[in-house]
Design a protein around this motif. Structure first.
Motif, mmCIF file in Angstrom:
data_model
loop_
_atom_site.group_PDB
_atom_site.id
_atom_site.type_symbol
_atom_site.label_atom_id
_atom_site.label_comp_id
_atom_site.label_asym_id
_atom_site.label_seq_id
_atom_site.Cartn_x
_atom_site.Cartn_y
_atom_site.Cartn_z
ATOM 1 N N ARG A 35 49.207 41.359 10.033
ATOM 2 C CA ARG A 35 48.880 41.907 11.359
ATOM 3 C C ARG A 35 47.587 41.280 11.866
ATOM 4 N NH1 ARG A 35 50.265 46.763 8.477
ATOM 5 N NH2 ARG A 35 52.399 47.319 9.011
ATOM 6 N N GLY A 36 47.698 40.481 12.914
ATOM 7 C CA GLY A 36 46.538 39.841 13.508
ATOM 8 C C GLY A 36 46.166 38.524 12.868
ATOM 9 N N ALA A 37 46.961 38.049 11.915
ATOM 10 C CA ALA A 37 46.611 36.820 11.201
ATOM 11 C C ALA A 37 46.718 35.590 12.091
ATOM 12 C CB ALA A 37 47.501 36.659 9.975
ATOM 13 N N LEU A 38 47.638 35.606 13.029
ATOM 14 C CA LEU A 38 47.793 34.444 13.895
ATOM 15 C C LEU A 38 46.589 34.270 14.815
ATOM 16 C CD1 LEU A 38 49.758 32.191 14.438
ATOM 17 C CD2 LEU A 38 50.833 33.596 16.171
ATOM 18 N N LEU A 39 46.037 35.369 15.289
ATOM 19 C CA LEU A 39 44.826 35.291 16.104
ATOM 20 C C LEU A 39 43.621 34.883 15.258
ATOM 21 C CD1 LEU A 39 43.385 35.796 18.824
ATOM 22 C CD2 LEU A 39 43.004 38.123 18.052
ATOM 23 N N ALA A 40 43.614 35.276 14.015
ATOM 24 C CA ALA A 40 42.477 34.987 13.144
ATOM 25 C C ALA A 40 42.438 33.536 12.689
ATOM 26 C CB ALA A 40 42.513 35.906 11.921
ATOM 27 N N LEU A 41 43.565 32.832 12.719
ATOM 28 C CA LEU A 41 43.596 31.451 12.215
ATOM 29 C C LEU A 41 42.665 30.510 12.969
ATOM 30 C CD1 LEU A 41 44.709 29.342 10.285
ATOM 31 C CD2 LEU A 41 46.644 29.062 11.829
ATOM 32 N N PRO A 42 42.737 30.404 14.298
ATOM 33 C CA PRO A 42 41.805 29.479 14.953
ATOM 34 C C PRO A 42 40.347 29.919 14.831
ATOM 35 C CG PRO A 42 43.158 30.601 16.586
ATOM 36 C CD PRO A 42 43.684 30.970 15.245
ATOM 37 N N LEU A 43 40.121 31.223 14.784
ATOM 38 C CA LEU A 43 38.749 31.698 14.598
ATOM 39 C C LEU A 43 38.220 31.325 13.220
ATOM 40 C CD1 LEU A 43 38.962 35.235 16.247
ATOM 41 C CD2 LEU A 43 37.804 33.216 17.118
ATOM 42 N N ALA A 44 39.070 31.420 12.207
ATOM 43 C CA ALA A 44 38.649 31.073 10.850
ATOM 44 C C ALA A 44 38.338 29.581 10.736
ATOM 45 C CB ALA A 44 39.733 31.464 9.851
ATOM 46 N N LEU A 45 39.186 28.745 11.300
ATOM 47 C CA LEU A 45 38.966 27.304 11.200
ATOM 48 C C LEU A 45 37.752 26.865 12.013
ATOM 49 C CD1 LEU A 45 42.632 25.988 11.315
ATOM 50 C CD2 LEU A 45 41.197 26.482 9.335
ATOM 51 N N THR A 46 37.564 27.464 13.180
ATOM 52 C CA THR A 46 36.394 27.134 13.992
ATOM 53 C C THR A 46 35.106 27.568 13.293
ATOM 54 O OG1 THR A 46 37.714 27.377 15.995
ATOM 55 C CG2 THR A 46 35.330 27.447 16.251
ATOM 56 N N ALA A 47 35.119 28.758 12.726
ATOM 57 C CA ALA A 47 33.933 29.245 12.014
ATOM 58 C C ALA A 47 33.651 28.396 10.780
ATOM 59 C CB ALA A 47 34.123 30.709 11.628
ATOM 60 N N ALA A 48 34.709 27.962 10.090
ATOM 61 C CA ALA A 48 34.518 27.114 8.910
ATOM 62 C C ALA A 48 33.882 25.776 9.291
ATOM 63 C CB ALA A 48 35.851 26.897 8.206
ATOM 64 N N CYS A 49 34.366 25.170 10.359
ATOM 65 C CA CYS A 49 33.783 23.890 10.792
ATOM 66 C C CYS A 49 32.359 24.077 11.312
ATOM 67 C CB CYS A 49 34.657 23.256 11.867
ATOM 68 S SG CYS A 49 36.203 22.606 11.214
ATOM 69 N N ALA A 50 32.120 25.166 12.021
ATOM 70 C CA ALA A 50 30.777 25.398 12.565
ATOM 71 C C ALA A 50 29.754 25.632 11.455
ATOM 72 C CB ALA A 50 30.797 26.590 13.513
ATOM 73 N N THR A 51 30.124 26.420 10.456
ATOM 74 C CA THR A 51 29.177 26.654 9.363
ATOM 75 C C THR A 51 29.076 25.447 8.443
ATOM 76 O OG1 THR A 51 30.916 27.759 8.089
ATOM 77 C CG2 THR A 51 29.438 29.165 9.380
ATOM 78 N N GLY A 52 30.168 24.684 8.319
ATOM 79 C CA GLY A 52 30.124 23.487 7.494
ATOM 80 C C GLY A 52 29.242 22.405 8.097
#
Length: 125
Positions: A35-52
């Motif tokens: 539930r809500g995983a599809l919305l969380a995917l681009p946020l997770a990848l963007t946050a990973a690249c931003a913190t990386g």
């Protein structure tokens, strides 16, 4: 170093950070039962690249900085996943009840047995 080599180097880093951001997203998606995983995917990848990318921008440009950036990408992916799940649940809760789909019998629920048609008995004939 040529321009193409620099682009390939940057693409490799972005790929690595996205992979490390995808790992916690998968765990959060399973724990949220999708539930809500599809919305969380681009946020997770963007946050990973931003913190990386924050680690090399702060000055760590050696092998230790690379491995530190992978760790921060993992943490950023986890935070982005949790934020995405939270936002998706808030959006779903704010929808009016008439817009929500109605499920008559969810999976696993017991449906009432159909009634058999009446057959005439021997005494009724």
């Amino acid at each position: 170093m040529t321009f193409e080599a620099r682009l390939g180097f940057i693409a490799f880093f972005l790929f690595c950070w996205c992979v490390f951001g995808l790992i916690p997203w998968a765990g959060v998606a399973v724990s949220a039962r999708g539930r809500g995983a599809l919305l969380a995917l681009p946020l997770a990848l963007t946050a990973a690249c931003a913190t990386g990318i924050a680690i090399p921008l702060l000055g760590q440009r050696d092998a230790a900085g690379y491995f530190l950036s992978l760790g921060t990408a993992f943490i950023g992916g986890a935070l982005g996943s949790l934020t995405g799940i939270y936002v998706a649940r808030r959006v779903e809760a704010s929808r009016p009840a008439k817009d929500k789909p109605v499920v008559d019998h969810p999976i696993g629920a017991h449906r009432p047995a159909p009634t058999p048609p009446e057959t005439p008995t021997a005494t009724e004939s």
